[in-house]
Enzyme design. Structure first.
Site, PDB file in Angstrom:
ATOM      1  N   HIS A   1       0.886  -1.111  -0.131  1.00  0.00           N
ATOM      2  CA  HIS A   1      -0.012  -0.172  -0.161  1.00  0.00           C
ATOM      3  C   HIS A   1       0.722   1.435   0.056  1.00  0.00           C
ATOM      4  CE1 HIS A   1      -3.529  -2.105  -0.080  1.00  0.00           C
ATOM      5  NE2 HIS A   1      -4.394  -1.457   0.350  1.00  0.00           N
TER       6      HIS A   1
ATOM      7  N   GLU B   1      -8.296  14.416  14.840  1.00  0.00           N
ATOM      8  CA  GLU B   1      -7.816  14.776  13.283  1.00  0.00           C
ATOM      9  C   GLU B   1      -8.434  15.882  13.060  1.00  0.00           C
ATOM     10  OE1 GLU B   1      -7.283  11.396  10.667  1.00  0.00           O
ATOM     11  OE2 GLU B   1      -6.457   9.940  12.091  1.00  0.00           O
TER      12      GLU B   1
ATOM     13  N   ASP C   1      -5.522   5.317  10.165  1.00  0.00           N
ATOM     14  CA  ASP C   1      -6.822   5.420   9.634  1.00  0.00           C
ATOM     15  C   ASP C   1      -7.494   4.286   9.212  1.00  0.00           C
ATOM     16  OD1 ASP C   1      -6.446   8.912   8.465  1.00  0.00           O
ATOM     17  OD2 ASP C   1      -6.564   8.029  10.769  1.00  0.00           O
TER      18      ASP C   1
HETATM   19  C1  LIG Z   1      -5.833   3.868   2.231  1.00  0.00           C
HETATM   20  C2  LIG Z   1      -4.594   3.940   2.836  1.00  0.00           C
HETATM   21  C3  LIG Z   1      -4.798   4.793   4.409  1.00  0.00           C
HETATM   22  C4  LIG Z   1      -3.694   5.070   4.838  1.00  0.00           C
HETATM   23  N1  LIG Z   1      -3.499   5.572   6.229  1.00  0.00           N
HETATM   24  C5  LIG Z   1      -2.590   5.794   6.855  1.00  0.00           C
HETATM   25  C6  LIG Z   1      -2.620   6.470   8.292  1.00  0.00           C
HETATM   26  O1  LIG Z   1      -3.637   6.709   8.733  1.00  0.00           O
HETATM   27  N2  LIG Z   1      -1.374   6.521   8.836  1.00  0.00           N
HETATM   28  C7  LIG Z   1      -0.290   6.282   8.514  1.00  0.00           C
HETATM   29  O2  LIG Z   1       0.884   6.640   9.060  1.00  0.00           O
HETATM   30  N3  LIG Z   1      -0.082   5.638   7.189  1.00  0.00           N
HETATM   31  C8  LIG Z   1      -1.223   5.580   6.527  1.00  0.00           C
HETATM   32  N4  LIG Z   1      -1.180   4.789   5.261  1.00  0.00           N
HETATM   33  C9  LIG Z   1       0.398   4.609   4.664  1.00  0.00           C
HETATM   34  C10 LIG Z   1       0.600   3.415   5.148  1.00  0.00           C
HETATM   35  O3  LIG Z   1       1.360   3.409   6.388  1.00  0.00           O
HETATM   36  C11 LIG Z   1       1.932   2.912   4.108  1.00  0.00           C
HETATM   37  O4  LIG Z   1       1.415   3.170   2.938  1.00  0.00           O
HETATM   38  C12 LIG Z   1       2.529   1.540   4.639  1.00  0.00           C
HETATM   39  O5  LIG Z   1       3.790   1.500   3.977  1.00  0.00           O
HETATM   40  C13 LIG Z   1       1.445   0.372   4.221  1.00  0.00           C
HETATM   41  O6  LIG Z   1       1.990  -0.652   4.740  1.00  0.00           O
HETATM   42  P1  LIG Z   1       2.250  -2.109   3.880  1.00  0.00           P
HETATM   43  O7  LIG Z   1       1.857  -3.108   4.610  1.00  0.00           O
HETATM   44  O8  LIG Z   1       1.233  -2.038   2.631  1.00  0.00           O
HETATM   45  O9  LIG Z   1       3.606  -1.712   3.359  1.00  0.00           O
HETATM   46  P2  LIG Z   1       4.427  -1.697   1.884  1.00  0.00           P
HETATM   47  O10 LIG Z   1       3.866  -0.618   1.103  1.00  0.00           O
HETATM   48  O11 LIG Z   1       3.981  -3.095   1.413  1.00  0.00           O
HETATM   49  O12 LIG Z   1       5.987  -1.528   2.317  1.00  0.00           O
HETATM   50  C14 LIG Z   1       6.288  -0.182   2.867  1.00  0.00           C
HETATM   51  C15 LIG Z   1       7.751  -0.096   2.836  1.00  0.00           C
HETATM   52  O13 LIG Z   1       8.078  -0.846   3.934  1.00  0.00           O
HETATM   53  C16 LIG Z   1       8.907  -2.056   3.506  1.00  0.00           C
HETATM   54  N5  LIG Z   1       8.326  -2.897   4.368  1.00  0.00           N
HETATM   55  C17 LIG Z   1       7.263  -3.633   4.265  1.00  0.00           C
HETATM   56  N6  LIG Z   1       7.016  -4.559   5.219  1.00  0.00           N
HETATM   57  C18 LIG Z   1       8.078  -4.612   5.854  1.00  0.00           C
HETATM   58  C19 LIG Z   1       8.624  -5.414   7.138  1.00  0.00           C
HETATM   59  N7  LIG Z   1       8.109  -6.191   7.675  1.00  0.00           N
HETATM   60  N8  LIG Z   1       9.959  -4.936   7.605  1.00  0.00           N
HETATM   61  C20 LIG Z   1      10.658  -3.822   6.929  1.00  0.00           C
HETATM   62  N9  LIG Z   1      10.302  -3.157   6.135  1.00  0.00           N
HETATM   63  C21 LIG Z   1       8.988  -3.582   5.430  1.00  0.00           C
HETATM   64  C22 LIG Z   1       8.638  -2.358   2.042  1.00  0.00           C
HETATM   65  O14 LIG Z   1       9.719  -2.608   1.540  1.00  0.00           O
HETATM   66  C23 LIG Z   1       8.334  -0.568   1.593  1.00  0.00           C
HETATM   67  O15 LIG Z   1       9.761  -0.089   1.399  1.00  0.00           O
HETATM   68  C24 LIG Z   1      -2.185   4.708   4.368  1.00  0.00           C
HETATM   69  C25 LIG Z   1      -2.355   3.914   3.293  1.00  0.00           C
HETATM   70  C26 LIG Z   1      -3.290   3.739   2.613  1.00  0.00           C
HETATM   71  C27 LIG Z   1      -3.030   3.096   1.171  1.00  0.00           C
HETATM   72  C1  LIG Z   2      -1.302   8.410   4.214  1.00  0.00           C
HETATM   73  C2  LIG Z   2      -2.812   8.158   4.846  1.00  0.00           C
HETATM   74  C3  LIG Z   2      -3.310   8.724   6.173  1.00  0.00           C
HETATM   75  C4  LIG Z   2      -4.643   8.689   6.004  1.00  0.00           C
HETATM   76  N1  LIG Z   2      -5.074   8.043   4.837  1.00  0.00           N
HETATM   77  C5  LIG Z   2      -6.293   7.771   4.243  1.00  0.00           C
HETATM   78  N2  LIG Z   2      -6.331   7.381   3.142  1.00  0.00           N
HETATM   79  C6  LIG Z   2      -7.748   6.992   2.676  1.00  0.00           C
HETATM   80  N3  LIG Z   2      -8.743   7.518   3.386  1.00  0.00           N
HETATM   81  C7  LIG Z   2      -8.613   8.000   4.521  1.00  0.00           C
HETATM   82  N4  LIG Z   2      -9.606   8.560   5.246  1.00  0.00           N
HETATM   83  C8  LIG Z   2      -9.024   9.049   6.281  1.00  0.00           C
HETATM   84  N5  LIG Z   2      -7.578   8.863   6.475  1.00  0.00           N
HETATM   85  C9  LIG Z   2      -7.390   8.286   5.221  1.00  0.00           C
HETATM   86  C10 LIG Z   2      -3.856   7.963   4.049  1.00  0.00           C
END
Ligand SMILES: Cc1cc2nc3c(=O)[nH]c(=O)nc-3n(C[C@H](O)[C@H](O)[C@H](O)COP(=O)(O)OP(=O)(O)OC[C@H]3O[C@@H](n4cnc5c(N)ncnc54)[C@H](O)[C@@H]3O)c2cc1C
Ligand SMILES: Cc1ccn(-c2ncnc3[nH]cnc23)c1
Length: 523
Positions: free
Chosen positions: A82, A264, A149
């Site tokens: 993600h 928030e 979130d």
């Molecule tokens: C809809 C949505 C909402 C989100 N909301 C928030 C939020 O509210 N707050 C927030 O902080 N973030 C939020 N995010 C961002 C999220 O924290 C990052 O996208 C995070 O990287 C997603 O986790 P993932 O498991 O998909 O990691 P990936 O995207 O698969 O990996 C992220 C990075 O970390 C590395 N990685 C993955 N797993 C590991 C592991 N086990 N050990 C070491 N490195 C690793 C990968 O190589 C890459 O560099 C959101 C993202 C989305 C898509």
């Molecule tokens: C990086 C990040 C932090 C919050 N988000 C979110 N993505 C999608 N929908 C949301 N709604 C609230 N936070 C959201 C994404």
């Protein structure tokens, strides 16, 4: 399908197949294609293979092989993929599908501490989704204190960034709630680390963007879980009032016993009332019509919402009444637009899993699996009104892109500067997360939104507004040096120590080669 065919000699050493993990290495295009992009759809790069590990030892075997090979190849752990800009990709190398460990080991990889442990904790596999951690800990009446979130993200993925959300003003980001980690380093060593043991690896890995090792277990602090949540949104047209009230709610002027548990905020550009959806998972059509009328009556180009939540248990009438009184007492001190307070009463899980509802709505509208040119910034409190003037009242005044804009403050003293995540370095004790979470609905959108993001950062640079990117994307090493600032030397030293061949998580584009990592560290 997906039968193992000899690895292409061009990509990976043929003797990789001699390893005990060969049966878990897939090279078929169907498998590698799924690991060639991410949620953001802004980057594409194919790995030669995908490893489906059963255990952390499988990951260690792969990394040991690569790091000791004459031609080390990239290895990227992928949680849910993600990321938004290719951070979880491994061009020409091997992507480790972390979620395979969860499938192989089921919920044996989420273990809540025995009764009496103070504070209680959960040992969660790095591949575990936060929604599954929540369900497992709730069975003990417990839950982690800080939540992103959206919950369909992995523990390792969010801890590799920081893991922020509305509870962070009080408890810090998710990385501030970790007591211990198991990490497979870039040489294939399996290391347990904490504040007191192998502490340089512990602090490096937290917010470490996957650069120093693969997090295979995290010990996360828990608290008693509430049953219910009073979830409110308060509308403002005056950004000074909006930010003043947000900062009051996260300040020590409001004690933990009487304050909100979650704060928030969102910014809704006025044009979105005219052209955007007429209802949302939170606001009904009626609410939206009232808000649209407010938007049409005000000079402000945006409506600002404080989003807050107060936890409570309905086991006694007293606690229900107390929570209502606490809420009323708090709301009485705030300056939102009279009558523009919107309240929902939901379960704790419904509240924490609220973005799942947004996902459903967006998926059904074909707006979830689209490119996401995001921009996430941390901005010091002292400059947030200048930022508002330049961005919301300037650059984006008449814009109406699809997506949401988050804006909420956090307390700097809840963050530990030894961890790798970068926050503003100035004297402000409060900084804001400002997230431009765009969805690009056309190819033109991608370009326009990227330009809009660039213009926001240019405006900050010209106005000397210090900011740090969250979920950072930099296209040059100079960009990364500026991102890490005074921490850069330490980061390069730790990279050379824990990933000397610079094979881990190349998608972040921080270190592009072994010589680079070593060279920088010894410069
Ligand atoms: C809809 C949505 C909402 C989100 N909301 C928030 C939020 O509210 N707050 C927030 O902080 N973030 C939020 N995010 C961002 C999220 O924290 C990052 O996208 C995070 O990287 C997603 O986790 P993932 O498991 O998909 O990691 P990936 O995207 O698969 O990996 C992220 C990075 O970390 C590395 N990685 C993955 N797993 C590991 C592991 N086990 N050990 C070491 N490195 C690793 C990968 O190589 C890459 O560099 C959101 C993202 C989305 C898509
Ligand atoms: C990086 C990040 C932090 C919050 N988000 C979110 N993505 C999608 N929908 C949301 N709604 C609230 N936070 C959201 C994404």
């Amino acid at each position: 399908a997906g039968q193992l065919r000899p690895l292409p000699s061009a990509g990976l050493p043929g003797d990789l197949l001699d390893l005990g993990i060969a049966s878990r290495l897939r090279t078929d295009t169907n498998t590698t294609a799924k690991a060639s992009t991410d949620f953001g759809q802004m980057a594409k790069a194919s790995p030669e293979a995908v490893l489906h590990p059963r255990t952390p030892a499988d990951i260690a075997a792969l990394i040991r092989f690569s790091s000791s090979s004459p031609a080390p190849f990239p290895v990227a752990p992928r949680g849910q993929g993600h990321s938004w800009r290719g951070q979880s990709l491994a061009p020409g190398g091997v992507v480790v599908d972390m979620r395979s460990m969860g499938r192989a080991a089921g919920h044996r990889r989420i273990n809540v501490s025995a009764a009496g442990a103070e504070p209680p904790y959960v040992d969660a596999g790095g591949e575990q989704l936060w929604i599954d951690v929540l369900r497992a800990t709730l069975q003990h009446g417990l839950a982690p204190r800080v939540w992103t979130d959206y919950l369909r993200l992995t523990v390792g993925g969010t801890l590799s960034n920081a893991g922020i959300g509305g509870q962070a003003f009080r408890h810090g980001p998710q990385i501030a709630n970790v007591q211990e980690l198991d990490v497979v380093t870039g040489t294939g060593e399996m290391v347990t680390c904490s504040r007191d043991k192998n502490s340089d690896l512990f602090f490096a890995a937290l917010g470490g963007l996957g650069q120093f090792g693969v997090i295979t277990r995290a010990r996360i602090r828990l608290e008693p879980a509430p049953k219910r949540v009073r979830w409110v949104r308060l509308a403002y047209t005056d950004v000074a009032m909006f930010t003043k009230d947000q900062e009051f709610l996260i300040s020590s002027q409001v004690g933990e016993e009487v304050g909100f548990n979650y704060v928030e905020g969102q910014v809704q550009l006025n044009r979105s009332f005219v052209e955007g959806p007429k209802s949302t998972p939170f606001f009904s059509t009626l609410d939206m019509n009232r808000l649209a009328r407010l938007a049409s009556r005000t000079e402000s180009p945006a409506i600002y919402y404080i989003e807050a939540a107060m936890y409570y248990n309905e086991d006694t009438t007293i606690s229900v009444d107390q929570s209502l009184q606490k809420m009323d007492a708090l709301l009485g001190q705030l300056s939102f637009h009279p009558g523009f307070v919107f309240t929902k009463d939901v379960t704790f899980v419904q509240f924490l899993d609220r973005v799942r509802e947004e996902e459903r709505v967006l998926r059904s509208a074909g707006m979830w699996e689209v490119p996401h040119p995001w921009l996430n910034l941390f901005v010091p409190r002292s400059r947030i009104l200048d930022f508002d003037t330049g961005v919301f009242k300037g650059l984006l005044r008449d814009a109406n892109p699809a997506g949401i804009i988050l804006m909420y403050p956090m307390n700097k003293d809840r963050w530990d500067n030894r961890m790798t995540t970068m926050i503003p370095t100035g004297d402000d004790d409060v900084f804001y997360a400002v997230s431009f979470l765009w969805s690009a609905l056309s190819v033109d959108d991608v370009e326009q939104l990227e330009k809009a993001n660039e213009s926001v950062m240019d405006l900050c640079a010209k106005a000397d507004i210090e900011f740090k990117q969250y979920l950072p994307h930099h296209t040059s090493q100079d960009g990364w040096k500026q991102h890490f600032g005074a921490k850069w030397g330490k980061i390069a030293e730790l990279k050379a120590k824990y990933d000397p061949q610079a094979i881990l998580s190349p998608g972040q584009k921080i270190f592009t080669s072994r010589t680079e990592a070593i060279g920088i560290a010894t410069a």
